[in-house]
Each structure stands twice: as C-alpha cells, then as structure tokens.
Enzyme design. Structure first.
Site, PDB file in Angstrom:
ATOM      1  N   GLY A 153      42.758 -19.572  -4.412  1.00  0.00           N
ATOM      2  CA  GLY A 153      43.046 -20.783  -3.663  1.00  0.00           C
ATOM      3  C   GLY A 153      41.759 -21.532  -3.387  1.00  0.00           C
ATOM      4  CD  GLN A 194      37.373 -23.293   0.042  1.00  0.00           C
ATOM      5  OE1 GLN A 194      38.573 -23.384  -0.217  1.00  0.00           O
ATOM      6  NE2 GLN A 194      36.689 -22.160  -0.053  1.00  0.00           N
ATOM      7  CB  CYS A 199      36.482 -17.518   2.142  1.00  0.00           C
ATOM      8  SG  CYS A 199      36.386 -19.313   2.152  1.00  0.00           S
ATOM      9  CG  HIS A 204      42.298 -18.629   3.472  1.00  0.00           C
ATOM     10  ND1 HIS A 204      41.541 -17.562   3.869  1.00  0.00           N
ATOM     11  CD2 HIS A 204      41.456 -19.441   2.776  1.00  0.00           C
ATOM     12  CE1 HIS A 204      40.291 -17.725   3.432  1.00  0.00           C
ATOM     13  NE2 HIS A 204      40.229 -18.859   2.759  1.00  0.00           N
ATOM     14  CD  GLU A 205      42.589 -21.986   0.128  1.00  0.00           C
ATOM     15  OE1 GLU A 205      41.748 -22.882   0.378  1.00  0.00           O
ATOM     16  OE2 GLU A 205      42.248 -20.859  -0.277  1.00  0.00           O
ATOM     17  CG  HIS A 233      39.208 -23.671   3.807  1.00  0.00           C
ATOM     18  ND1 HIS A 233      37.899 -23.506   4.187  1.00  0.00           N
ATOM     19  CD2 HIS A 233      39.527 -22.567   3.089  1.00  0.00           C
ATOM     20  CE1 HIS A 233      37.444 -22.352   3.724  1.00  0.00           C
ATOM     21  NE2 HIS A 233      38.420 -21.757   3.059  1.00  0.00           N
TER      22      HIS A 233
END
Length: 181
Positions: A46, A51, A105, A147-148, A151
């Site tokens: 992912g 990022q 990550c 999780h994404e 972000h």
C-alpha cells in the site's frame, strides 16, 4: 514506469492532512500509475500519495496474494498483481471487534510493530474513472486501508503504539541508518 522517491520519517510532510482530489484527470491517473510502480519497486502492499510528496487523498493497494494460498502454496510462485486505486477514500464505519497485525511502512523502512485496529471497515472512494464505490473490508485489506487513510490524515502506524515501543523503534531505525551511511 516511473518510480518516485519515498518520503521517510522524520519528513514533516508525513504529518500533513491531504487535500481531496477535485478533478480526476490525466495528472491524477499518472500519479496512480507512478504510485503503483513505486509501491511494487519498494515491495510494499500500500502507498498513500503523501508518501511520494503529493498532499492529495490518493491511495494504491495491492495485497499481491499468491495464486494458491493453500498450505502447499509454492513460496517462489509470483504473486498475482491486482492493483487498486482509491481516490478520496473515506471510512464510513468500523467494527467494534479488533485485530492485531504486525505493520510496517515504506516511510519507516524495515521497522515493524503490532498495531490494534478495527477488524472490519466500510469504505467509500472514487476510482480513476470517477465512479463511486463502497465496500466492506476485512482482514489484511481492512488493516491496509486504515493504515493508508491514516497517512492521508497525517497519522503514522507508530502513533498507535506505546511511547516506549515507538521510541525503541525510532532508535532502531536511527541505528540502521547510521550503519548504512
């Protein structure tokens, strides 16, 4: 194929809250392609746009499961690629039941910690053609999506662990970087 540089901790961009995508155009579709290439090159499952330094609400995920996930699955078999793009993803609801998963990550290289999250979530998003989708997710997909989306909101997986564990993980990362230098 365009592999983009991955933003790593402690870069302050990782703490930004990303802006929604207003128009899905060729530039956004190219971002999705580049993010997917970057995710594969980094051996991730992912990646959020922030990022790669783009503060927009775009996520790509590919769990890259093996064609045969049974007990006798060939560990050397190539994973089946099934990249998915999520534009402006939003969690609509989460389960009360939780699960723990050892998360890592790409922005915090080679570091992992057990994170407890809701086991299931319901998510809505737009695809690269602008079509709206809604899906109930569970297992690794649910964990990865949460999780994404974290972000996109300036939250890292290490924010979900104790201060002591976070400090230990960051010291381990600093030591690894120093050794590599």
């Amino acid at each position: 194929m365009s592999v983009l540089p991955i933003v790593e901790i402690p870069d302050p961009r990782l703490r930004l809250v990303c802006a929604p995508v207003e128009t899905i155009d060729a530039q956004v579709r190219q971002l999705v392609t580049d993010m997917t290439d970057t995710m594969y090159a980094a051996h991730g499952i992912g990646l959020a746009a922030i990022q790669v330094g783009v503060a927009q609400r775009v996520v790509v995920i590919d769990l890259q499961e093996r064609a045969d996930e049974g007990e006798e699955a060939d560990e050397k078999a190539e994973p089946v690629r099934n990249p998915r793009a999520f534009i402006n993803p939003e969690i609509l609801s989460v389960s009360e039941e939780t699960s723990r998963y050892s998360e890592g990550c790409l922005s915090i290289p080679e570091q992992y910690a057990d994170v407890e999250r809701p086991m299931r979530c319901r998510v809505t998003w737009l695809d690269v053609d602008g079509a709206r989708h809604e899906e109930d997710m569970d297992g690794l997909l649910s964990t990865c999506m949460q999780h994404e989306i974290d972000h996109l909101n300036g939250v890292l997986f290490i924010d979900h662990i104790t201060r002591l564990k976070r400090d230990m993980l960051l010291k381990k990362l600093a030591k690894a970087r120093k050794s590599a230098a």
